[in-house]
Design a protein around this motif. Structure first.
Motif, PDB file in Angstrom:
ATOM      1  N   ALA A 143     -35.225   8.783  19.846  1.00  0.00           N
ATOM      2  CA  ALA A 143     -34.411   7.671  20.037  1.00  0.00           C
ATOM      3  C   ALA A 143     -33.120   7.893  18.920  1.00  0.00           C
ATOM      4  N   ALA A 144     -33.542   8.087  17.745  1.00  0.00           N
ATOM      5  CA  ALA A 144     -32.523   8.497  16.857  1.00  0.00           C
ATOM      6  C   ALA A 144     -31.548   9.490  17.022  1.00  0.00           C
ATOM      7  N   LYS A 145     -32.005  10.736  17.595  1.00  0.00           N
ATOM      8  CA  LYS A 145     -31.363  11.813  17.832  1.00  0.00           C
ATOM      9  C   LYS A 145     -30.178  11.444  19.236  1.00  0.00           C
ATOM     10  N   ALA A 146     -30.606  10.467  19.805  1.00  0.00           N
ATOM     11  CA  ALA A 146     -29.913  10.083  21.105  1.00  0.00           C
ATOM     12  C   ALA A 146     -28.622   9.252  20.560  1.00  0.00           C
ATOM     13  N   THR A 147     -28.853   8.685  19.530  1.00  0.00           N
ATOM     14  CA  THR A 147     -27.602   8.097  18.970  1.00  0.00           C
ATOM     15  C   THR A 147     -26.492   8.951  18.404  1.00  0.00           C
ATOM     16  N   GLY A 148     -26.848  10.052  18.086  1.00  0.00           N
ATOM     17  CA  GLY A 148     -25.862  11.166  17.770  1.00  0.00           C
ATOM     18  C   GLY A 148     -25.669  11.207  16.094  1.00  0.00           C
TER      19      GLY A 148
END
Length: 289
Positions: A143-148
């Motif tokens: 989920a963190a990676k998906a934020t950029g």
């Protein structure tokens, strides 16, 4: 079991966006008053609760946070998974301010806090060899990676007592130990979550290089606040992504977090203190008669 996600927000995460039908409610705990009321609502189909670790208005120091009451209160309202989000300093050149670290280990250097629900009258020993839930941590990572944002998968968190920041000598020592980030609030929180049989994950939001870095000097609180404000949107987006990924019923934890007390209680039934047992009704009710 219905999955119920709790976010314990530290410095920099004071609210959760997108919670529907959200209400604040006081929760009573035999371990005292929690840091604040708990905000509970829904993100899509997942029940999500938010507990501000320092209380609204930041009224608790890292030492005065009522850690036992916080975890007990979350357990009482049916929480199954806890994601802790907190500001941290970095000991590594490649872990820069603005990055997120998915913590997987701790060194506990705190000394002025109650660290267990158990004690005289009912003794228990749980394992914290692997102090976070790898399944929940992977969900937080994705989920963190998906934020950029830049996300580091794994890191050792040095928990210091505070409230002062480290001396340069301390900072250099912790770096020499191989620690990756430093904070003041994830201990004994992670240990208590394990005793309460909750899946627990820790996301460190890096704000500074502590005091070891030759080019950055001492920790600057204004720099920390500026970085926290920059991280806030990504943190809220991460929380939404975690909630969306955790929809549906909760299966048994593959790592056994939800069965941590299975063989942990050492005190024989006839020797257990009734008053202590009464306080443990939420934390250990699954294994205590």
């Amino acid at each position: 079991m219905t999955r119920h996600l709790a976010i314990i927000g530290g410095s920099g995460l004071y609210q959760i966006d997108g919670l529907k039908d959200a209400t604040w409610a006081a929760v009573q705990s035999p371990f005292g008053a929690p840091s604040d009321e708990i905000l509970t609502g829904r993100i899509d189909t997942t029940t999500v609760s938010f507990l501000p670790r320092h209380g609204r208005g930041h009224v608790h120091t890292p030492t005065s946070i009522p850690y036992r009451a916080n975890i007990d209160a979350l357990k009482r309202i049916g929480v199954t998974d806890v994601v802790a989000v907190s500001a941290c300093g970095s000991f590594q050149e490649h872990m820069e301010p603005g990055d997120f670290v998915i913590v997987d280990q701790f060194i506990d250097r705190t000394f002025a806090r109650e660290k267990s629900f158990f004690g005289t009258g009912c003794v228990a020993h749980v394992s914290v060899a692997h102090p976070v839930c790898p399944v929940l941590s992977a969900t937080a990572r994705d989920a963190a990676k998906a934020t950029g944002v830049t996300v580091h998968d794994g890191g050792t968190y040095l928990a210091m007592e505070g409230p002062q920041f480290s001396s340069m000598a301390e900072s250099r020592m912790y770096r020499a130990w191989g620690c990756d980030v430093i904070g003041m609030t994830n201990m004994p929180e992670a240990k208590l979550a394990r005793e309460a049989e909750l899946c627990y994950a820790s996301v460190a939001m890096i704000t500074d290089f502590d005091s070891w870095h030759p080019d950055h000097g001492a920790v600057d609180i204004s720099q920390i606040i500026e970085t926290l404000h920059g991280n806030a949107a990504a943190a809220r987006a991460m929380v939404k992504g975690i909630a969306q990924a955790l929809s549906g019923d909760k299966p048994l934890c593959a790592a056994g977090c939800d069965r941590a007390l299975e063989h942990a209680i050492m005190t024989s039934p006839e020797a257990r203190d009734p008053d202590v047992m009464a306080r443990l009704d939420a934390v250990a009710g699954r294994v205590l008669p």
